[in-house]
Design an enzyme around this catalytic site. Structure first.
Site, PDB file in Angstrom:
ATOM      1  N   LYS A 139       0.865  -1.179   0.000  1.00  0.00           N
ATOM      2  CA  LYS A 139       0.000   0.000   0.000  1.00  0.00           C
ATOM      3  C   LYS A 139       0.904   1.232   0.000  1.00  0.00           C
ATOM      4  O   LYS A 139       1.451   1.613   1.028  1.00  0.00           O
ATOM      5  CB  LYS A 139      -0.928   0.038   1.213  1.00  0.00           C
ATOM      6  CG  LYS A 139      -2.040   1.097   1.048  1.00  0.00           C
ATOM      7  CD  LYS A 139      -2.538   1.683   2.344  1.00  0.00           C
ATOM      8  CE  LYS A 139      -1.683   2.794   2.863  1.00  0.00           C
ATOM      9  NZ  LYS A 139      -1.625   4.005   1.991  1.00  0.00           N
ATOM     10  N   SER A 143       4.985   7.696  10.320  1.00  0.00           N
ATOM     11  CA  SER A 143       5.024   8.401  11.602  1.00  0.00           C
ATOM     12  C   SER A 143       4.855   7.444  12.774  1.00  0.00           C
ATOM     13  O   SER A 143       4.243   6.374  12.650  1.00  0.00           O
ATOM     14  CB  SER A 143       3.919   9.462  11.653  1.00  0.00           C
ATOM     15  OG  SER A 143       2.648   8.853  11.782  1.00  0.00           O
ATOM     16  N   THR A 173       1.040   6.887  13.592  1.00  0.00           N
ATOM     17  CA  THR A 173       0.377   5.899  12.740  1.00  0.00           C
ATOM     18  C   THR A 173       0.889   4.497  13.044  1.00  0.00           C
ATOM     19  O   THR A 173       0.116   3.533  13.070  1.00  0.00           O
ATOM     20  CB  THR A 173       0.601   6.228  11.256  1.00  0.00           C
ATOM     21  OG1 THR A 173       0.077   7.533  10.981  1.00  0.00           O
ATOM     22  CG2 THR A 173      -0.086   5.214  10.355  1.00  0.00           C
ATOM     23  N   GLU A 226       9.437   1.220  11.012  1.00  0.00           N
ATOM     24  CA  GLU A 226      10.471   2.244  10.859  1.00  0.00           C
ATOM     25  C   GLU A 226       9.747   3.574  10.991  1.00  0.00           C
ATOM     26  O   GLU A 226       9.081   4.028  10.062  1.00  0.00           O
ATOM     27  CB  GLU A 226      11.172   2.096   9.511  1.00  0.00           C
ATOM     28  CG  GLU A 226      12.485   2.846   9.427  1.00  0.00           C
ATOM     29  CD  GLU A 226      12.327   4.226   8.837  1.00  0.00           C
ATOM     30  OE1 GLU A 226      12.256   5.188   9.639  1.00  0.00           O
ATOM     31  OE2 GLU A 226      12.266   4.352   7.612  1.00  0.00           O
ATOM     32  N   CYS A 244      13.282  10.774   7.381  1.00  0.00           N
ATOM     33  CA  CYS A 244      13.189  10.399   8.795  1.00  0.00           C
ATOM     34  C   CYS A 244      14.535  10.469   9.501  1.00  0.00           C
ATOM     35  O   CYS A 244      14.585  10.507  10.732  1.00  0.00           O
ATOM     36  CB  CYS A 244      12.587   9.007   8.930  1.00  0.00           C
ATOM     37  SG  CYS A 244      13.438   7.763   7.958  1.00  0.00           S
ATOM     38  N   GLU A 280       9.587  16.583  15.587  1.00  0.00           N
ATOM     39  CA  GLU A 280      10.196  16.424  14.267  1.00  0.00           C
ATOM     40  C   GLU A 280       9.529  17.407  13.300  1.00  0.00           C
ATOM     41  O   GLU A 280       8.319  17.366  13.096  1.00  0.00           O
ATOM     42  CB  GLU A 280       9.999  14.979  13.784  1.00  0.00           C
ATOM     43  CG  GLU A 280      10.680  14.663  12.477  1.00  0.00           C
ATOM     44  CD  GLU A 280      10.479  13.226  12.047  1.00  0.00           C
ATOM     45  OE1 GLU A 280      11.357  12.689  11.355  1.00  0.00           O
ATOM     46  OE2 GLU A 280       9.440  12.624  12.407  1.00  0.00           O
ATOM     47  N   SER A 308      22.896   6.231   5.172  1.00  0.00           N
ATOM     48  CA  SER A 308      22.116   5.108   4.644  1.00  0.00           C
ATOM     49  C   SER A 308      22.878   4.392   3.525  1.00  0.00           C
ATOM     50  O   SER A 308      23.427   5.028   2.629  1.00  0.00           O
ATOM     51  CB  SER A 308      20.778   5.603   4.097  1.00  0.00           C
ATOM     52  OG  SER A 308      20.014   6.206   5.120  1.00  0.00           O
TER      53      SER A 308
END
Length: 416
Positions: free
Chosen positions: A109, A166, A169, A187, A221, A319, A379
């Site tokens: 999704k 988030s 969520t 994450e 993030c 944030e 990353s």
């Protein structure tokens, strides 16, 4: 599985220009950054194509002579993958590459703002020979997103949930997933500190700060959210940082080659940046550069640097997810670590120092899942990505990423 993932990777590289244009068109990300994301995204398919060959179990010595003990690794089953808009391609392949390598099927999704990247990946998956029903995409409207998320998290046919987004969520999805005790990877949000000690190389710290803060207009993030700068180096750092922002950052259309800063994703994001700036200024912070909506209008915002920031201001507590860099002055190492750790999340943290003993101390004491030492971009496909505290559960990428989609089955052979 390995061969088909490898072919999917090759098709992504062959179509990188078209895929990058889709990312820029639906998210506003500068085209150069979008190209970088596509290659980063493809690298996860390459990595997990190779890891698919290395899902090893164990033969364990038994205490009884007539027994043999085996540990097998098997796919968990159907994985539901819920991804964000800020990396609409890479956040899919980092999860899906691992899932498919393990032998799982997936239902993706994508974020409501960026469904096209997910669908484009699906088209290439078909060309790569991924069988029908293995990679599935369920786009939906913003209004339907909560209901779709609930179905994915509660349906008994789904064995695994992997979510990037988030913390708020994530907590909702965890509650839904608890009813059927699903495996989960989360994450979630960050609040990354960026500490500059007196011993730091200022120019390197400024370059790292620029990259860490303003990539994707501050909408990642792992973006720095709070700059903590030691008293002895504070003024020169702020001066050089402001000059770098004004010289090197260019706000504009993502398809313009000169653009380094595209628009924020929507009006709500712009309003949050404004709210944080207004709150800070009302409590005594100073705007060094930027501070307002860009003359281009709509969702464009000036890269902003604030000084005289305190820990009581919203920008030091929440944030921002935008192009706002607040600088807090500190005096001692212990003070900096206390400020950095005074949060309920812990995704990434950064610091600059040339003192080897200090580097070890601070790296071990920062309460985050990932630490950048004299480095602002951390990353990579080989590295375990994830946080602690309320920044999430589990790790993505690296040799550990595939384990999130595997179960360990113990088999005991007796009577031998």
């Amino acid at each position: 599985r390995s061969g088909r993932l490898r072919r999917w990777y090759e098709l992504m590289v062959e179509n990188k220009d078209e895929l990058a244009r889709i990312v820029t068109a639906e998210s506003g990300k500068p085209l150069k950054e979008a190209h970088g994301e596509i290659l980063y995204s493809a690298s996860f398919l390459e990595w997990f194509a190779e890891e698919a060959r290395r899902v090893y179990g164990d033969v364990i010595p038994a205490s009884a002579k007539d027994r043999r003990i085996l540990a097998l690794k098997q796919p968990v089953g159907v994985a539901a993958v819920i991804t964000p808009w800020n990396f609409p391609s890479a956040m899919i392949t980092r999860k899906v590459g691992a899932a498919l390598a393990a032998g799982c099927t997936v239902v993706v999704k994508p974020a409501e703002d960026t469904p096209l990247s997910a669908l484009a990946l699906g088209e290439l998956a078909n060309h790569a020979g991924i069988p029908a029903g293995v990679y599935n995409v369920v786009p939906c409207s913003r209004q339907q997103a909560p209901a779709v998320g609930e179905v994915l998290c509660t349906d008994p046919l789904v064995a695994k949930i992997s979510f990037t987004g988030s913390t708020a969520t994530g907590k909702i999805l965890l509650k839904h997933a608890a009813g059927t005790v699903k495996r989960v990877s989360m994450e979630l949000g960050g609040h990354a500190p960026f500490i500059v000690f007196d011993s730091a190389d200022v120019d390197r710290a400024v370059a790292g700060a620029l990259a860490s803060k303003y990539r994707n207009s501050g909408q990642t993030c792992v973006c720095t959210n709070r700059f903590l700068v030691q008293k002895g180096i504070h003024d020169i750092f702020v001066e050089k940082f402001a000059k770098a922002i004004e010289k090197e950052l260019h706000v504009g259309n993502g398809f313009d080659a000169k653009t380094t800063q595209g628009p924020l994703i929507n009006e709500k994001a712009v309003e949050k940046v404004e709210r944080h700036i207004n709150d800070a200024v009302s409590q005594g912070a100073s705007i060094v550069t930027g501070g307002k909506r860009h003359k281009l209008g709509k969702n464009f915002f000036e890269p902003t640097l604030l000084s005289n920031v305190t820990t009581k201001m919203l920008c030091a507590q929440e944030e921002t997810f935008g192009p706002l860099a607040p600088v807090i002055k500190f005096e001692t190492e212990a003070e900096a670590i206390a400020i950095a750790n005074a949060t309920n999340v812990g995704l990434a943290g950064y610091f600059y120092s040339q003192d080897p003993a200090q580097i070890w101390r601070v790296a071990e004491q920062l309460e985050v899942g990932m630490v950048g030492v004299n480095e602002g971009i951390i990353s990579s496909v080989e590295s375990p990505f994830g946080g602690i505290k309320e920044s999430g559960l589990g790790r993505e990428g690296s040799k550990y990423g595939i384990d999130e989609y595997l179960e360990i089955k113990y088999v005991c052979f007796g009577g031998l």
